[in-house]
Write an enzyme that holds these catalytic residues in place. Structure first.
Site, short mmCIF file in Angstrom:
data_model
loop_
_atom_site.label_atom_id
_atom_site.label_comp_id
_atom_site.label_asym_id
_atom_site.label_seq_id
_atom_site.Cartn_x
_atom_site.Cartn_y
_atom_site.Cartn_z
N ASP A 38 15.53 18.94 6.30
CA ASP A 38 15.00 17.66 5.86
C ASP A 38 16.07 16.78 5.24
O ASP A 38 17.18 17.23 4.96
CB ASP A 38 13.83 17.87 4.89
CG ASP A 38 14.13 18.94 3.83
OD1 ASP A 38 15.31 19.25 3.60
OD2 ASP A 38 13.16 19.46 3.23
N ASN A 107 4.77 23.58 -5.31
CA ASN A 107 3.42 23.30 -4.80
C ASN A 107 3.15 23.95 -3.44
O ASN A 107 2.17 23.64 -2.78
CB ASN A 107 3.20 21.78 -4.72
CG ASN A 107 4.14 21.10 -3.71
OD1 ASN A 107 4.93 21.77 -3.04
ND2 ASN A 107 4.05 19.79 -3.61
N HIS A 109 5.14 23.76 -0.75
CA HIS A 109 5.67 23.07 0.43
C HIS A 109 6.85 23.84 1.04
O HIS A 109 7.52 24.63 0.36
CB HIS A 109 6.02 21.60 0.15
CG HIS A 109 7.27 21.34 -0.63
ND1 HIS A 109 7.37 20.33 -1.55
CD2 HIS A 109 8.49 21.93 -0.62
CE1 HIS A 109 8.58 20.30 -2.06
NE2 HIS A 109 9.28 21.27 -1.52
N GLU A 114 4.35 18.61 2.73
CA GLU A 114 3.63 18.60 1.46
C GLU A 114 2.18 19.03 1.65
O GLU A 114 1.59 18.81 2.71
CB GLU A 114 3.67 17.19 0.86
CG GLU A 114 5.06 16.70 0.47
CD GLU A 114 5.52 17.20 -0.89
OE1 GLU A 114 5.35 18.40 -1.18
OE2 GLU A 114 6.06 16.38 -1.66
C1 GLP Z 1 12.95 20.61 -1.94
C2 GLP Z 1 13.29 20.82 -0.46
C3 GLP Z 1 12.77 22.13 0.04
C4 GLP Z 1 13.14 23.20 -0.97
C5 GLP Z 1 12.35 22.99 -2.22
C6 GLP Z 1 12.65 24.00 -3.34
O1 GLP Z 1 11.97 19.64 -2.16
N1 GLP Z 1 12.86 19.78 0.42
O2 GLP Z 1 13.30 22.39 1.32
O3 GLP Z 1 12.85 24.45 -0.46
O4 GLP Z 1 12.49 21.68 -2.72
O5 GLP Z 1 13.77 23.63 -4.08
P1 GLP Z 1 14.44 24.59 -5.14
O6 GLP Z 1 15.10 25.67 -4.38
O7 GLP Z 1 15.42 23.70 -5.85
O8 GLP Z 1 13.35 25.07 -6.02
#
Ligand code: GLP
Length: 218
Positions: A38, A107, A109, A114
């Site tokens: 993404d 959440n 995702h 989302e």
């Molecule tokens: C972001 C990314 C996800 C990622 C998630 C968790 O929003 N788009 O691909 O897996 O958050 O992030 P973190 O590893 O910092 O908790």
């Protein structure tokens, strides 16, 4: 190998380890291709707050990946629909994702898919929830208002078509999402729960992220 890669805090130690293995001569990326999950809409690849720039710092600039084999969604594409179709085609032309590494949103995702009443199959533009924008505020000096409201992300089908999936989750704030993903019913309210449909998925967690799993699931 065609790799699908996430951003976020969770994979940072993984990327550090891959860089270490490369420096030690134990791994070679010259034949590998990568597709990131993404990107924020409205940020250029060289904007230090973009996921692309994050990946340059954490992995791409530290190993021998060929720049032509690094694939990213362009957050500045004038037509996001065209950009998303281009990305799907590029993944297909590469032969599909062999191994997709995923992080997990608090959440539930994955990528930027989302929770909601519906999910989208293919790579698409999406609206980020306030919670997700807050979780990403670190890249923006902690300023929530600077976090873009939209992103482009691989869709659920793009993700589920990967041959193998490894999801990483660490920390207590992921414990509820991990339990939902592993033990509860499949629901669009927890996008990661769709991974239960995949024939080859591994969920790697630390003690904290595993804290709410039942003994049976462990
Ligand atoms: C972001 C990314 C996800 C990622 C998630 C968790 O929003 N788009 O691909 O897996 O958050 O992030 P973190 O590893 O910092 O908790």
């Amino acid at each position: 190998m065609v790799l699908g890669l996430p951003t976020g805090r969770t994979p940072v130690p993984l990327y550090a380890e891959l860089a270490r293995l490369y420096a030690a001569g134990d791994v070679d990326f010259s034949q590998a291709s990568t597709f990131n999950l993404d990107e924020f809409v409205g940020l250029s690849a060289d904007d230090p707050r973009s996921y692309r720039a994050f990946m340059e710092r954490q992995l791409f600039g530290r190993v021998n990946l060929h720049p032509r084999r690094i694939h990213f969604l362009n957050g500045l594409a004038p037509d996001t629909a065209v950009e998303c179709t281009r990305y799907e085609r590029q993944i297909a032309r590469a032969g599909g994702l062999d191994l997709l590494i995923l992080g997990l949103g608090v959440n539930g995702h994955i990528g930027f898919n989302e929770p909601g009443a519906t999910l989208v199959a293919h790579t698409h533009k999406t609206v980020l929830t306030r919670g997700t924008r807050r979780a990403n505020a670190g890249l923006f000096g902690g300023r929530l208002r600077d976090v873009p409201g939209h992103a482009v992300s691989m869709g659920m089908a793009t993700i589920l078509r990967a041959r193998r999936i490894v999801l990483l989750a660490t920390g207590r704030n992921k414990a509820t999402a991990v339990r939902r993903l592993v033990e509860e019913r499949i629901t669009t309210r927890v996008p990661a729960s769709f991974l239960q449909l995949h024939p080859s998925v591994e969920v790697w967690v630390d003690q904290n992220a595993a804290a709410k799993l039942s003994d049976a699931a462990k």
